[in-house]
Every structure is written in C-alpha cells, then in structure tokens.
Design an enzyme around this catalytic site. Structure first.
Site, PDB file in Angstrom:
ATOM      1  N   LYS A 191      20.025 -42.260  35.565  1.00 29.33           N
ATOM      2  CA  LYS A 191      20.590 -42.144  36.909  1.00 29.33           C
ATOM      3  C   LYS A 191      19.689 -41.357  37.852  1.00 29.33           C
ATOM      4  CE  LYS A 191      24.472 -40.344  39.577  1.00 29.33           C
ATOM      5  NZ  LYS A 191      25.718 -39.565  39.582  1.00 29.33           N
ATOM      6  N   GLN A 192      19.134 -40.224  37.346  1.00 27.67           N
ATOM      7  CA  GLN A 192      18.451 -39.294  38.245  1.00 27.67           C
ATOM      8  C   GLN A 192      17.475 -38.428  37.457  1.00 27.67           C
ATOM      9  OE1 GLN A 192      22.441 -37.485  38.997  1.00 27.67           O
ATOM     10  NE2 GLN A 192      21.312 -35.568  38.925  1.00 27.67           N
ATOM     11  N   TRP A 217      25.567 -27.321  40.453  1.00 25.42           N
ATOM     12  CA  TRP A 217      24.196 -26.880  40.158  1.00 25.42           C
ATOM     13  C   TRP A 217      23.259 -27.162  41.329  1.00 25.42           C
ATOM     14  CZ3 TRP A 217      19.964 -30.003  37.437  1.00 25.42           C
ATOM     15  CH2 TRP A 217      20.071 -31.377  37.714  1.00 25.42           C
ATOM     16  N   ASP A 218      23.702 -28.022  42.233  1.00 23.13           N
ATOM     17  CA  ASP A 218      22.919 -28.342  43.422  1.00 23.13           C
ATOM     18  C   ASP A 218      22.468 -27.062  44.130  1.00 23.13           C
ATOM     19  OD1 ASP A 218      24.817 -30.379  42.652  1.00 23.13           O
ATOM     20  OD2 ASP A 218      24.209 -31.514  44.412  1.00 23.13           O
ATOM     21  N   GLU A 224      23.773 -38.784  34.454  1.00 24.81           N
ATOM     22  CA  GLU A 224      25.211 -38.998  34.211  1.00 24.81           C
ATOM     23  C   GLU A 224      25.547 -40.416  33.748  1.00 24.81           C
ATOM     24  OE1 GLU A 224      26.975 -35.598  37.242  1.00 24.81           O
ATOM     25  OE2 GLU A 224      26.522 -37.591  38.023  1.00 24.81           O
TER      26      GLU A 224
END
Length: 692
Positions: free
Chosen positions: A496-497, A298-299, A428
């Site tokens: 995480k992000q 998906w980056d 994640e």
C-alpha cells in the site's frame, strides 16, 4: 491558476475550487477553520465515545462571504498569503474595492478575527453597500450550548460536549464570544474608506474567553491587532525559513507545506496552553466522518515531527508532552490487550485510549508505539534536554514502551530469536503477519534507546532490553540481499505505502548500500501508485542517499499529483480521496528537502550531512537548524556549504560546535562567524576542544 512565479509564498486565484474541502485553512495552535465554512474546531475538544470520538463542531461566525448587490458580476480575487498568515477575498467594482481578510491570531491563540474594508476609487458620493452572507447559527450537533449575557458588545454562548471519550470521563467546555455581524455594511457618501473589525474568542473557560476578547479589543483600539498577528507569524516564518533555487512549482509547494504545518504548532510565547497533537488533516478538519475524525496517528511522530524538530525544537517538545499526557491511556491499552507497559493507540484523541473505529488497526498496527519513542529519541539526540526525561515524565514513557515491547515478544526456539507475531505493518494491505521488518526494527530501536537513556540518567535498566534488541528477528533474505516485509512475503506482492524503505530512513537500520538499493528496487514497482502521498518522499530520500538523483526526482514528482490548486492543499490520495489538508504528505515532502537534499541524519552524537540535489535545484538555504542549543544558518550549493551559528542558548548553555568533513578537516562553528567548505559528506558535533 495560482500566480506564484514571482512570489512563491502568495497564492492568488480568481475562482475558488469546486470542492469546498480544498479551500485553504486558517489555524493556530488552538483554533482552526476552513475559509467560508460555518464551523470551527478547538484543540482537544472532542465529542463521542471511543470509535465515535471526533472533533466537536463549534459554530463559526467567521464563515461569511461578501457579495456585491449589483446586477453585474464584479471581478473577484482570493489570496492566501503564507508570509502574513492571512486569507483575503477582494471584490473589484468600477468605483470601489471591498476586501474581506481573515486570520487565526498566531500569539493570541484563543482569538480569530476578520475585517471588511470598503474603499472608494472615484469621486462619487453615493453610499456603497456590501452584503455579508452567513450560514452562522449558534447551535452545534456536538455541544449543548446556552446563551449568556453580552460582554463588551459581544454575544456569548457556552456549553459542554455531549458525549465523553471514555465513560465517566470529562466533557470539555467551550466558551465563545463574537462581535455581532450585520447583514449589510455601507460606506456613507462622505466616506472614502472604512474598515469594520470582527472578533471571535473561543476558550475552555469563561475567564479565558473574556480575557482574549478584551485583549483583542485593546489591540483593535490601538490599531495593532492585525499587525501583532503578522509580527508573531512572520517571526515564526523567518525563523523556520527554507528557500531553494529551483522550479517554481517546487518552491510554491515548499511554501505551502511550511504554511500549513507551521500553522499547526504552538507559538513561542504560550507555554501555559497545553498542546493537543496534530492530526493528518489538521485542526481545521476532523468533524464526524471527515479526515479521520481529527485523531492523532503516527503521522505526527514519524512524518511531521522531524521537520518541526530541526526548525523549532520548542514546538517539538510540546508534541512530546502531548504523548506524555496521554501515557496513562496508553498503559490501559496495553493492559486490556494483556501486555505490560504502554501501547500507544493507533488513533489518539484526548485521553490516549484507542479511538480507532475499526478494531483491527488498534489491535495490530502496533508500530505506532515505537514511532512515538523514535520521536523522543530524535529530540534527545538533537537537544540533550534531560529535563524532559528527569522531571517532565519522559523517562516514565520510555520505560513503559520498553516494557511493552518486551512483553509483546515471544522466543522462537527454532530460530533462537525473538518474534513479534500477529501484526499489521505500515503496509495496511497485509494484516496478522509475523515479524514485520519495520515493526521489529522500530522495536529494536526503542529498546536500545531505553537502555542508552537509562545510562545517561544513571538509572538502572533491565539487561533484557539490550538482549532482546540484539536478538529480535528482522527478516532478511540472504540470497536476494533484501528485507522481506514480513515472514512469508513473496517478491512482487502489492504494497500500500512506504514500509520496508523506512528501514533506511528514518530508522537508519544497519545495512549496506547494496541492500538499501535492493529494498528500493524491490518495493518501488509494487507500491500502489494510488497510495497515500507521503510514500514517494521516502523513496526520493532513499535514492538521494544513493546519489541516484534522477530517480529521486521522479519519485518526488509523484507528490505533485496530490497538491491541489490554487491554494496548495494536499489530498491524501492522488484521486482526491482520503484526508484533505494532508499534513502527513506535506511532512514527507519537507523531509525530502530538510533531510534528503541535505543528507542530514540525527545520530547519537552527530548531525550527519551529505548533500545531493536533483538537476533543477542549485541552492538550498535554511535559516535556522537547531542543534544542541545552537541555531545554524545553512546554505548549500553543488560546490560549497556555508554554515553560521546565528544564536546560542544561554540557559542551559549551548554546546560549542564544529563541522568535520570525512576527509578529516575541522571547522569551528562560532556565533556570528560564517564558515565555508567544499560540499562533501561530514557531520556537525560538539567541539571537543571548547567548553560552553
């Protein structure tokens, strides 16, 4: 220390980083290598089955290093010039200079080249010799290579990858021609200066490799090989120019990001070469065990694509065509998991089948399917290119994604809403959760876009698409007025992000400014400071949206711990771990500039703007924003915005545009005429009173 105070697009150093992963890359749409490395990669050439699929290592004649055979150590310098798309190494001795210059040709995408130039600085007449140290061996752990007959003075090898991605699938072929490289080069006593040129051509067929090598020789004979590369590269850089008046470190970071990301996209004049997507570490990285094996995530669609779309929609289209080409693999993924439609893989290579080595991500991190479709939506809203959908396979992909989401939902009698259960959100650190806010919101957006697209194309669409979009659960805490990350999320749990903050941007999920603020306040302190680099850019965009300029800057500053010296190569995590040449982080950073500072938001019928600059930034100039067939030069200061249509498409004809301020003022945007107005919120739209 890199020297960039005066020229933020040229990075020069007297020593190389100790970690070879942090050396700069030279890349075009088909070939890439890291400087001084003995392997290169070719786009779409993977070896290994399923989770072992990785970029095939192609032996590289380009990875040599000059050495001066003298007792003393001469002065050395290393320069990455982002304006010319070249890397050079210079040895400076008292009586001469020797320069090694390397580049991946931007328009001849099957060609890489380097030159060695020795120039005498004094009146001496003795020979000057330079050693070329090379680790090149024409063998590969991933390719079954066979030598062939020399061609026009070049050596030739060819062969196939060893293991196909899927059983019985194709094994890509590689053909390589290269100029033989001596161990020594000598400037004779009577010579003042001499340049030696070396070519490497790599392609999927013998015919293409020979054609590219011959084209390179012809340009060399005319003295224009390097010039033709620089001309193509600088045209791209000028067309995608983004300049700001601000701190030197920010300007250098901006130029570095543009260099590495633009290196990864196809040139304007090679539509016949299929594009193979962009992996987090780019084409130069991705050997087995490195940079996620060169897989596409998906980056590409969420973090890199929006920047490419605004600056260069033709390249954005090529990225979408990669997803269309892999649609059949995505259908197989859905079928194997018991669902309808198409489920795009968490990690994609050549076929669209899942190639993630760890099953949990491929099974649960399903938001990627919505991320892919959001890129298609942004593209359509920006270009109105119906041909992609009507003739080139886009509609089949849209329909298949909508079918997947409908089959992946279950009805909750208790809540009278649709649920998506058992997923891993972008965060994640959590898996097997129900109703990830991000996953469900992106699924809703997919279904609404599919229904809108069907109407535009005059195609029938199931009523359930919009019905399910209306009735899918996106968790919301009425008491605290924020979005829990998933059912059962407890405030304070580490993340995480960037996850829920993505609801505000890029998803533009409907919410009040109060809720947007609460989401930022809730997740900023609990997001792992060692998490991946792109995270902080999305917090920065959120705070810019709310005009909290100092908070935005403090988030953007966190990105700088992921930028390494001297060549501005990003690392995924601030401790140096993870992917290198981390284009995902660069994509997030560029979105702060292109969408955060400008306030640009792509909607169904408008390109919104609402500029906001942190204190140290006074001006932003973007040479070419593409919208509805127009190219606009946009200049923003705190006091004034200036827009000018510099180019319009003829086929299909561009839509006439106007800028509209929230106050109601309207400004027609006509080609060649600059329009200025006070910096304020507004939008660009098709002009209702003018026809193409």
């Amino acid at each position: 220390m890199a020297d960039g105070e005066d020229e933020p697009g040229v990075f020069t150093a007297t020593a190389l980083p100790e970690d070879p992963r942090l050396l700069p890359t030279v890349t075009n749409a088909f070939l890439g290598t890291r400087v001084f490395r003995d392997i290169l990669h070719a786009a779409g050439v993977y070896s290994g089955a399923a989770g072992d699929t990785h970029r095939a290592d192609v032996p590289s004649p380009l990875g040599l290093r000059m050495a001066a055979p003298t007792a003393h150590s001469p002065a050395e310098s290393f320069t990455l010039n982002t304006w010319t798309g070249t890397f050079s190494h210079t040895i400076q001795s008292p009586g001469y200079t020797a320069t090694h210059q390397l580049y991946a040709h931007h328009s001849l995408v099957h060609l890489m080249a380097f030159s060695i130039t020795i120039r005498r600085l004094d009146g001496s007449t003795h020979p000057i010799t330079i050693q070329l140290q090379s680790l090149f061996v024409p063998q590969s752990q991933d390719l079954d290579l066979t030598p062939g007959p020399d061609f026009q003075g070049a050596h030739y090898i060819y062969g196939q990858t060893l293991v196909p991605e899927v059983e019985g699938g194709p094994r890509p072929t590689v053909h390589m021609l290269w100029t033989p490289i001596p161990q020594w080069l000598t400037l004779a006593g009577e010579e003042r200066e001499r340049c030696w040129q070396f070519l490497t051509a790599v392609a999927g067929s013998e015919e293409e490799a020979k054609r590219s090598y011959s084209a390179g020789l012809s340009l060399l004979a005319a003295g224009s090989l390097l010039r033709s590369h620089i001309r193509a590269w600088t045209a791209l850089r000028r067309g995608c120019s983004v300049e700001l008046d601000g701190p030197p470190a920010l300007r250098q970071a901006l130029h570095g990001c543009l260099y590495y990301l633009l290196s990864a996209i196809p040139p304007r004049d090679s539509p016949a070469v299929p594009f193979h997507g962009i992996s987090p570490g780019g084409l130069s990285n991705g050997t087995r065990g490195e940079d996620y094996w060169g897989h596409v995530f998906w980056d590409q669609d969420t973090w890199m694509f929006p920047n490419i779309l605004l600056l260069y929609p033709e390249a954005a289209r090529a990225i979408l065509q990669y997803r269309i080409r892999t649609l059949e693999g995505a259908r197989r993924n859905a079928q194997e998991q018991g669902y309808e439609g198409a489920k795009f893989p968490w990690e994609s290579a050549a076929t669209g089948r899942e190639v993630c080595p760890e099953e949990i991500y491929g099974a649960q991190e399903i938001h990627v399917t919505g991320d892919v479709l959001m890129a298609f939506e942004q593209y359509y809203c920006t270009t109105q290119d119906q041909k992609l959908f009507q003739e080139d396979g886009g509609w089949e992909l849209v329909e298949a994604v909508a079918q997947y989401w409908c089959s992946r939902m279950v009805w909750s009698e208790e809540e009278q809403l649709y649920h998506i259960r058992g997923v891993m959100p972008p965060d994640e650190y959590h898996s097997q959760v129900d109703n990830s806010a991000y996953t469900n919101a992106v699924a809703r957006r997919s279904l609404n876009f599919a229904a809108d697209m069907a109407r535009d194309l005059l195609l029938p669409a199931p009523e359930e698409w919009e019905d399910r979009a209306r009735r899918i659960k996106v968790p919301f805490d009425e008491e605290r007025k924020y979005h829990p990350e998933y059912d059962g999320y407890s405030p304070g749990e580490p993340v995480k992000q960037a996850d829920v903050v993505l609801l505000g941007f890029p998803l533009m999920h409907p919410m009040s400014a109060e809720v947007r603020r609460n989401d930022l306040e809730m997740y900023e302190p609990v997001t792992d400071p060692a998490g991946p680099a792109m995270t902080w850019s999305m917090f920065a965009v959120g705070w810019l949206e709310l005009k909290e300029l100092q908070r935005a800057w403090s988030q953007l500053e966190k990105c700088f711990s992921n930028i390494t010296e001297p060549f501005k190569v990003w690392v995924e995590n601030s401790d140096g771990s993870g992917a290198v040449n981390f284009l995902t982080g660069m994509g997030g950073f560029l979105q702060v500039v292109l969408f955060g500072f400008t306030g640009f938001r792509i909607t169904r019928s408008r390109l919104l703007f609402d500029p906001a600059f942190p204190d140290d930034i006074t001006k932003l100039q973007i040479s070419s924003i593409s919208y509805l067939g127009n190219k606009l030069e946009v200049t923003i200061t705190r006091e004034e915005m200036r827009m000018e249509v510099t180019e319009t498409s003829q086929d299909p004809p561009a839509s006439p545009l106007e800028a509209v301020l929230e106050s109601g003022q309207r400004f027609p945007l006509c080609e060649g005429q600059s329009v200025s107005f006070p910096t304020a919120p507004g939008w660009i739209q098709r002009s209702p009173s003018r026809t193409p």
